[in-house]
Design an enzyme around this catalytic site. Structure first.
Site, PDB file in Angstrom:
ATOM      1  CE  LYS A  98      -4.494   0.274   2.231  1.00  0.00           C
ATOM      2  NZ  LYS A  98      -5.186   0.150   3.521  1.00  0.00           N
TER       3      LYS A  98
HETATM    4  O1  G3P Z   1      -8.924   0.836   4.376  1.00  0.00           O
HETATM    5  C1  G3P Z   1      -8.868   2.166   4.804  1.00  0.00           C
HETATM    6  C2  G3P Z   1      -9.604   2.323   6.060  1.00  0.00           C
HETATM    7  O2  G3P Z   1      -9.088   1.497   7.055  1.00  0.00           O
HETATM    8  C3  G3P Z   1      -9.748   3.705   6.552  1.00  0.00           C
HETATM    9  O3  G3P Z   1     -10.887   3.678   7.300  1.00  0.00           O
HETATM   10  O4  G3P Z   1     -12.360   4.233   9.140  1.00  0.00           O
HETATM   11  O5  G3P Z   1     -10.013   5.090   9.127  1.00  0.00           O
HETATM   12  O6  G3P Z   1     -11.685   5.996   7.511  1.00  0.00           O
HETATM   13  P1  G3P Z   1     -11.243   4.836   8.320  1.00  0.00           P
END
Ligand code: G3P
Length: 275
Positions: A98
């Site tokens: 990533k």
């Molecule tokens: O895959 C990306 C994700 O983990 C981000 O999620 O909840 O931190 O916006 P969030």
């Protein structure tokens, strides 16, 4: 649509895999932190290397696992990508690296296009890349052109951004309409993008127009209804937190129906199942 689980917690991964519906895993430094803290509280000790090896072995061949770099310059990200890939891909040939579409540029001399340079170099090295923190369709277009295997638009964070800018209060998992929210005379928008799902739909259109093979991996998913809308607009994959996966299976009428079937089971029918 493929389903990935968005977690670094092996217990959650094992449970979700046992349901037979998971095609891959995504992690990031925040999710690793959450998992490490979870296991520390349980008194479990392990090295990060042992932990990741266990995770990759469990998930197995053919199911990609994204591991993220932490550096922000071209050199640092490129070097870290190779460290992760060289150290771990031999376990189950399922490592995807990533890379942020652009790194944080306020430290260490990083530049806005360092992410793209690393994507291109890793693509040339034959290392699969998932480009993360995609917040607009043009970033996805650039990432695809640089050689990304996956782009990860952060649907939930776009919804949050729109609401926050308009000073609308919300809880993290609240639903945000795919078609946007009216505010005064017009829809709330970020340069014409009216929701996280709309961001994914726009990327879908662009990729289809030019037959890009880069997969759209919708991320930052907040609730089951958003998953449905991501599937409707043609996300190739949604990476979904464990709590949201559980939310997807439940319906009041199903539970009610099962209670009625249980109550209606007559002895004559029950005897069929006696050994
Ligand atoms: O895959 C990306 C994700 O983990 C981000 O999620 O909840 O931190 O916006 P969030």
């Amino acid at each position: 649509m493929k389903i990935f689980i968005d977690t670094a917690n092996i217990d959650e991964i094992k449970e979700a895999f046992s349901w037979g519906i998971v095609d891959g895993v995504t992690t990031n430094p925040s999710l690793i932190k959450k998992a490490v803290n979870y296991y520390k509280e349980k008194g479990k000790t392990f090295t990060m290397e042992e932990y990741i090896k266990e995770l990759l072995t469990f998930v197995g061949k053919g199911k990609p696992v994204s591991l993220e770099v932490i550096g922000n310059t071209e050199d640092a990200m490129y070097k870290e990508a190779h460290i992760l890939f060289d150290k771990f891909n031999n376990i189950a040939s399922n490592v995807v690296i990533k890379i942020p579409v652009n790194p944080e540029t306020e430290r260490g001399g990083a530049r806005l296009f360092d992410g793209l340079k690393v994507i291109r170099r890793l693509h040339e090295d034959g290392i699969p890349v998932n480009v993360t923190l995609i917040m607009n369709p043009l970033q996805a277009l650039l990432a695809a052109k640089a050689g990304a295997d996956y782009v990860s638009p952060f649907a939930g964070r776009i919804d949050n951004y729109l609401r926050t800018n308009a000073k609308i209060g919300f809880e993290k998992h609240d639903y945000y309409p795919a078609e946007g929210v009216e505010w005064g005379e017009k829809l709330l928008s970020d340069d014409g993008i009216v929701s996280g799902v709309d961001l994914v739909a726009s990327i879908r259109d662009i990729f289809d127009n030019y037959e890009f093979e880069t997969k759209i991996l919708a991320a930052s998913v907040r609730n089951a209804r958003q998953v449905r809308e991501l599937a409707e607009v043609g996300a190739d994959i949604a990476t979904i937190p464990f709590t949201v996966l559980k939310e997807m299976i439940w319906h009041y009428k199903t539970s009610e129906g099962m209670k009625k079937f249980a109550a209606d089971t007559v002895e004559e029918y029950r005897t069929l199942f006696n050994k």
